[in-house]
Motif scaffolding. Structure first.
Motif, short mmCIF file in Angstrom:
data_model
loop_
_atom_site.label_atom_id
_atom_site.label_comp_id
_atom_site.label_asym_id
_atom_site.label_seq_id
_atom_site.Cartn_x
_atom_site.Cartn_y
_atom_site.Cartn_z
N LEU A 72 0.84 -1.20 0.00
CA LEU A 72 0.00 0.00 0.00
C LEU A 72 0.88 1.25 0.00
O LEU A 72 1.39 1.63 -1.05
N SER A 73 1.09 1.88 1.17
CA SER A 73 1.94 3.07 1.20
C SER A 73 3.15 2.86 2.10
O SER A 73 3.77 3.83 2.55
N GLY A 74 3.44 1.61 2.41
CA GLY A 74 4.64 1.32 3.20
C GLY A 74 4.43 1.42 4.70
O GLY A 74 5.39 1.32 5.47
N TYR A 75 3.17 1.56 5.15
CA TYR A 75 2.94 1.77 6.59
C TYR A 75 3.38 0.54 7.40
O TYR A 75 4.22 0.64 8.29
N SER A 76 2.83 -0.63 7.06
CA SER A 76 3.24 -1.84 7.80
C SER A 76 4.71 -2.13 7.55
O SER A 76 5.42 -2.61 8.43
N ASN A 96 0.29 -2.57 -7.52
CA ASN A 96 -0.23 -1.29 -8.03
C ASN A 96 0.93 -0.29 -8.18
O ASN A 96 1.58 0.07 -7.19
N PRO A 97 1.18 0.19 -9.42
CA PRO A 97 2.36 1.07 -9.64
C PRO A 97 2.33 2.33 -8.78
O PRO A 97 3.39 2.77 -8.31
N LEU A 98 1.13 2.90 -8.53
CA LEU A 98 1.07 4.11 -7.69
C LEU A 98 1.44 3.76 -6.24
O LEU A 98 2.19 4.50 -5.58
N HIS A 99 0.97 2.62 -5.76
CA HIS A 99 1.30 2.20 -4.40
C HIS A 99 2.81 1.95 -4.28
O HIS A 99 3.42 2.27 -3.26
N VAL A 100 3.38 1.39 -5.34
CA VAL A 100 4.84 1.15 -5.35
C VAL A 100 5.59 2.47 -5.20
O VAL A 100 6.51 2.60 -4.37
N GLU A 117 13.29 -3.04 -0.01
CA GLU A 117 13.19 -3.14 -1.48
C GLU A 117 11.72 -3.36 -1.83
O GLU A 117 11.06 -4.21 -1.23
N VAL A 118 11.23 -2.56 -2.77
CA VAL A 118 9.84 -2.71 -3.21
C VAL A 118 9.87 -3.32 -4.61
O VAL A 118 10.45 -2.74 -5.53
N ARG A 119 9.29 -4.49 -4.77
CA ARG A 119 9.24 -5.12 -6.10
C ARG A 119 7.84 -4.96 -6.67
O ARG A 119 6.85 -5.28 -5.98
N GLU A 120 7.77 -4.50 -7.91
CA GLU A 120 6.47 -4.21 -8.53
C GLU A 120 5.98 -5.40 -9.34
O GLU A 120 6.70 -5.94 -10.18
N GLY A 121 4.75 -5.82 -9.08
CA GLY A 121 4.15 -6.91 -9.85
C GLY A 121 3.20 -7.68 -8.98
O GLY A 121 3.08 -7.42 -7.77
#
Ligand SMILES: C[S@@+](CC[C@H](N)C(=O)[O-])C[C@H]1O[C@@H](n2cnc3c(N)ncnc32)[C@H](O)[C@@H]1O
Length: 222
Positions: A72-76, A96-100, A117-121
Protein backbone atom coordinates in the motif's frame (compact mmCIF):
# COMPACT_ATOMS: atom_id res chain seq x y z
CA UNK A 1 -26.19 5.49 27.03
CA UNK A 2 -26.89 1.75 27.32
CA UNK A 3 -24.52 -0.79 28.86
CA UNK A 4 -23.08 -1.94 25.52
CA UNK A 5 -22.25 1.66 24.50
CA UNK A 6 -20.55 2.16 27.88
CA UNK A 7 -18.49 -1.01 27.39
CA UNK A 8 -17.51 0.06 23.88
CA UNK A 9 -16.42 3.48 25.11
CA UNK A 10 -14.36 1.89 27.86
CA UNK A 11 -12.72 -0.50 25.38
CA UNK A 12 -11.87 2.43 23.10
CA UNK A 13 -10.29 4.31 25.99
CA UNK A 14 -8.17 1.31 26.93
CA UNK A 15 -7.13 0.82 23.28
CA UNK A 16 -6.22 4.49 23.06
CA UNK A 17 -4.07 4.25 26.19
CA UNK A 18 -2.29 1.13 24.94
CA UNK A 19 -1.66 2.71 21.53
CA UNK A 20 -0.39 5.94 23.08
CA UNK A 21 1.95 4.21 25.49
CA UNK A 22 3.21 1.29 23.43
CA UNK A 23 2.67 2.18 19.78
CA UNK A 24 3.22 5.88 19.13
CA UNK A 25 3.62 6.50 15.40
CA UNK A 26 7.07 7.68 14.28
CA UNK A 27 7.52 10.62 11.89
CA UNK A 28 8.11 8.06 9.11
CA UNK A 29 4.79 6.32 9.79
CA UNK A 30 2.87 9.59 9.91
CA UNK A 31 4.54 10.62 6.66
CA UNK A 32 3.46 7.34 5.02
CA UNK A 33 -0.16 8.13 6.00
CA UNK A 34 0.19 11.69 4.65
CA UNK A 35 1.68 10.48 1.34
CA UNK A 36 -1.12 7.91 1.00
CA UNK A 37 -3.79 10.54 1.60
CA UNK A 38 -2.18 12.97 -0.86
CA UNK A 39 -2.07 10.24 -3.51
CA UNK A 40 -5.71 9.30 -2.85
CA UNK A 41 -4.89 5.75 -1.68
CA UNK A 42 -7.57 3.86 0.26
CA UNK A 43 -7.14 3.43 4.01
CA UNK A 44 -6.41 -0.28 4.24
CA UNK A 45 -3.38 -0.12 6.50
CA UNK A 46 -2.90 -2.00 9.75
CA UNK A 47 -3.42 -0.18 13.06
CA UNK A 48 -0.55 1.06 15.27
CA UNK A 49 -1.21 -1.79 17.74
CA UNK A 50 -0.98 -4.30 14.88
CA UNK A 51 2.26 -2.65 13.78
CA UNK A 52 3.76 -2.85 17.25
CA UNK A 53 2.67 -6.46 17.56
CA UNK A 54 4.53 -7.24 14.30
CA UNK A 55 7.62 -5.59 15.79
CA UNK A 56 7.35 -7.71 18.94
CA UNK A 57 7.24 -10.86 16.80
CA UNK A 58 10.18 -9.72 14.65
CA UNK A 59 12.21 -8.99 17.80
CA UNK A 60 11.24 -12.32 19.40
CA UNK A 61 13.04 -14.29 16.69
CA UNK A 62 15.69 -11.67 15.97
CA UNK A 63 14.52 -11.67 12.35
CA UNK A 64 16.94 -10.35 9.76
CA UNK A 65 14.98 -11.00 6.59
CA UNK A 66 11.32 -10.11 6.08
CA UNK A 67 9.03 -10.68 3.11
CA UNK A 68 5.81 -8.68 2.86
CA UNK A 69 2.98 -9.21 0.36
CA UNK A 70 0.96 -6.02 -0.15
CA UNK A 71 2.67 -2.69 0.63
CA UNK A 72 0.00 0.00 0.00
CA UNK A 73 1.94 3.07 1.20
CA UNK A 74 4.64 1.32 3.20
CA UNK A 75 2.94 1.77 6.59
CA UNK A 76 3.24 -1.84 7.80
CA UNK A 77 6.58 -2.05 5.99
CA UNK A 78 7.92 0.81 8.11
CA UNK A 79 6.83 -0.91 11.34
CA UNK A 80 8.51 -4.11 10.15
CA UNK A 81 11.71 -2.62 8.72
CA UNK A 82 12.19 -0.42 11.82
CA UNK A 83 12.47 -3.60 13.90
CA UNK A 84 15.31 -4.94 11.72
CA UNK A 85 19.00 -4.42 12.44
CA UNK A 86 20.71 -2.08 9.93
CA UNK A 87 22.07 -5.13 8.09
CA UNK A 88 18.55 -6.60 7.80
CA UNK A 89 16.37 -6.63 4.70
CA UNK A 90 12.67 -6.27 3.95
CA UNK A 91 11.35 -7.10 0.49
CA UNK A 92 7.77 -6.05 -0.20
CA UNK A 93 5.73 -7.13 -3.24
CA UNK A 94 3.12 -4.71 -4.59
CA UNK A 95 1.11 -4.87 -7.80
CA UNK A 96 -0.23 -1.29 -8.03
CA UNK A 97 2.36 1.07 -9.64
CA UNK A 98 1.07 4.11 -7.69
CA UNK A 99 1.30 2.20 -4.40
CA UNK A 100 4.84 1.15 -5.35
CA UNK A 101 5.81 4.76 -5.97
CA UNK A 102 4.32 5.98 -2.66
CA UNK A 103 5.91 3.12 -0.71
CA UNK A 104 9.38 3.75 -2.17
CA UNK A 105 9.11 7.41 -1.21
CA UNK A 106 7.76 6.59 2.29
CA UNK A 107 10.62 4.13 2.93
CA UNK A 108 13.21 6.59 1.70
CA UNK A 109 11.83 9.50 3.74
CA UNK A 110 11.66 7.22 6.82
CA UNK A 111 15.42 6.62 6.42
CA UNK A 112 14.87 2.95 5.59
CA UNK A 113 15.99 2.88 1.95
CA UNK A 114 19.12 0.91 2.89
CA UNK A 115 17.19 -2.09 4.21
CA UNK A 116 14.05 -2.13 2.07
CA UNK A 117 13.19 -3.14 -1.48
CA UNK A 118 9.84 -2.71 -3.21
CA UNK A 119 9.24 -5.12 -6.10
CA UNK A 120 6.47 -4.21 -8.53
CA UNK A 121 4.15 -6.91 -9.85
CA UNK A 122 1.61 -9.49 -8.83
CA UNK A 123 2.89 -11.43 -5.85
CA UNK A 124 2.28 -14.80 -7.53
CA UNK A 125 4.45 -13.70 -10.48
CA UNK A 126 7.24 -12.39 -8.24
CA UNK A 127 7.38 -15.11 -5.57
CA UNK A 128 9.16 -17.72 -7.77
CA UNK A 129 12.10 -15.27 -8.09
CA UNK A 130 12.62 -15.54 -4.32
CA UNK A 131 13.02 -19.31 -4.21
CA UNK A 132 16.16 -20.44 -2.43
CA UNK A 133 16.34 -17.53 0.03
CA UNK A 134 14.33 -18.43 3.13
CA UNK A 135 12.86 -15.51 5.09
CA UNK A 136 12.77 -15.27 8.88
CA UNK A 137 9.44 -13.47 8.83
CA UNK A 138 6.64 -13.32 6.23
CA UNK A 139 3.69 -10.92 6.39
CA UNK A 140 0.78 -11.67 4.05
CA UNK A 141 -1.49 -8.67 3.41
CA UNK A 142 -2.26 -8.62 -0.36
CA UNK A 143 -5.44 -9.80 -2.13
CA UNK A 144 -7.34 -12.27 0.06
CA UNK A 145 -8.44 -14.53 -2.79
CA UNK A 146 -4.86 -15.80 -3.16
CA UNK A 147 -4.18 -16.38 0.57
CA UNK A 148 -3.98 -20.17 0.27
CA UNK A 149 -1.47 -19.89 -2.58
CA UNK A 150 0.44 -17.31 -0.55
CA UNK A 151 0.53 -19.79 2.33
CA UNK A 152 2.02 -22.45 0.02
CA UNK A 153 4.70 -19.96 -1.03
CA UNK A 154 5.32 -18.86 2.57
CA UNK A 155 5.92 -22.51 3.51
CA UNK A 156 8.42 -22.82 0.63
CA UNK A 157 10.17 -19.56 1.50
CA UNK A 158 10.49 -20.12 5.26
CA UNK A 159 12.71 -22.23 7.51
CA UNK A 160 12.22 -23.86 10.92
CA UNK A 161 11.68 -21.01 13.37
CA UNK A 162 10.27 -18.57 10.81
CA UNK A 163 7.04 -16.75 11.59
CA UNK A 164 4.24 -16.32 9.04
CA UNK A 165 1.56 -13.73 9.79
CA UNK A 166 -1.54 -13.17 7.65
CA UNK A 167 -3.71 -10.08 8.14
CA UNK A 168 -7.53 -9.98 8.03
CA UNK A 169 -7.55 -13.61 8.94
CA UNK A 170 -10.16 -13.93 11.63
CA UNK A 171 -12.86 -16.13 10.09
CA UNK A 172 -15.92 -13.88 9.87
CA UNK A 173 -18.59 -16.49 9.24
CA UNK A 174 -20.77 -15.25 6.44
CA UNK A 175 -20.08 -11.51 6.60
CA UNK A 176 -18.42 -10.49 3.29
CA UNK A 177 -15.57 -8.02 3.81
CA UNK A 178 -13.59 -8.13 0.58
CA UNK A 179 -14.35 -7.20 -3.04
CA UNK A 180 -13.33 -10.45 -4.71
CA UNK A 181 -16.06 -13.10 -4.37
CA UNK A 182 -14.69 -16.19 -2.66
CA UNK A 183 -12.34 -14.28 -0.34
CA UNK A 184 -14.14 -15.28 2.87
CA UNK A 185 -14.02 -18.95 1.84
CA UNK A 186 -10.31 -18.62 1.04
CA UNK A 187 -9.68 -17.14 4.47
CA UNK A 188 -11.61 -19.97 6.10
CA UNK A 189 -9.48 -22.43 4.10
CA UNK A 190 -6.27 -20.61 5.11
CA UNK A 191 -7.28 -21.02 8.76
CA UNK A 192 -8.14 -24.70 8.27
CA UNK A 193 -4.81 -25.42 6.57
CA UNK A 194 -2.56 -23.67 9.10
CA UNK A 195 -4.50 -25.13 12.03
CA UNK A 196 -4.10 -28.66 10.62
CA UNK A 197 -0.48 -28.37 9.42
CA UNK A 198 1.71 -30.46 11.77
CA UNK A 199 4.76 -28.38 10.82
CA UNK A 200 3.15 -25.16 12.11
CA UNK A 201 2.09 -23.89 15.51
CA UNK A 202 -0.70 -21.44 14.69
CA UNK A 203 -3.35 -19.23 16.18
CA UNK A 204 -5.79 -16.67 14.78
CA UNK A 205 -5.86 -13.72 17.16
CA UNK A 206 -7.91 -10.51 17.23
CA UNK A 207 -5.17 -7.99 18.08
CA UNK A 208 -7.01 -4.71 18.21
CA UNK A 209 -10.77 -4.85 18.28
CA UNK A 210 -11.05 -1.46 16.58
CA UNK A 211 -11.04 -3.67 13.48
CA UNK A 212 -13.17 -6.77 13.13
CA UNK A 213 -10.00 -8.42 11.94
CA UNK A 214 -6.88 -9.90 13.28
CA UNK A 215 -3.78 -11.84 12.48
CA UNK A 216 -3.29 -15.52 11.89
CA UNK A 217 0.16 -16.25 13.32
CA UNK A 218 2.08 -19.41 12.46
CA UNK A 219 5.48 -20.47 13.68
CA UNK A 220 7.32 -23.03 11.56
CA UNK A 221 8.29 -25.88 13.91
CA UNK A 222 12.01 -26.43 14.58
C1 LIG B 1 -4.41 -4.14 2.59
S1 LIG B 1 -3.34 -3.34 1.49
C2 LIG B 1 -1.77 -3.51 2.30
C3 LIG B 1 -1.67 -2.68 3.54
C4 LIG B 1 -0.27 -2.60 4.11
N1 LIG B 1 0.26 -3.94 4.38
C5 LIG B 1 -0.30 -1.82 5.41
O1 LIG B 1 -0.84 -2.34 6.40
O2 LIG B 1 0.23 -0.70 5.44
C6 LIG B 1 -3.19 -4.52 0.20
C7 LIG B 1 -2.19 -4.15 -0.87
O3 LIG B 1 -1.98 -5.31 -1.67
C8 LIG B 1 -1.85 -4.91 -3.01
N2 LIG B 1 -2.17 -6.06 -3.85
C9 LIG B 1 -3.42 -6.53 -4.20
N3 LIG B 1 -3.30 -7.63 -4.95
C10 LIG B 1 -1.98 -7.86 -5.09
C11 LIG B 1 -1.24 -8.88 -5.75
N4 LIG B 1 -1.83 -9.85 -6.44
N5 LIG B 1 0.11 -8.83 -5.66
C12 LIG B 1 0.74 -7.85 -4.95
N6 LIG B 1 0.08 -6.87 -4.32
C13 LIG B 1 -1.27 -6.88 -4.38
C14 LIG B 1 -2.82 -3.74 -3.16
O4 LIG B 1 -2.49 -2.95 -4.27
C15 LIG B 1 -2.65 -3.04 -1.82
O5 LIG B 1 -1.68 -2.04 -1.90
Amino acid sequence: MDASQGNEEQRMQIRGKIAELYAPESAGLLNSIKLAEEAGLPNMRISPIHGKFLQVLVATINARTILELGALSGYSGIWLASALPSSGRLITLESNPLHVQVTRRAFSEAGLADRTEVREGKALDLLPQLEGQPFDFIFIDADKINYVEYLNWALKLSRPGSIIVADNCIPSGTMPRFPEPGSEETIEEYNRQVAANPNLVSLALPIDDSQLDGFCISVVRQ
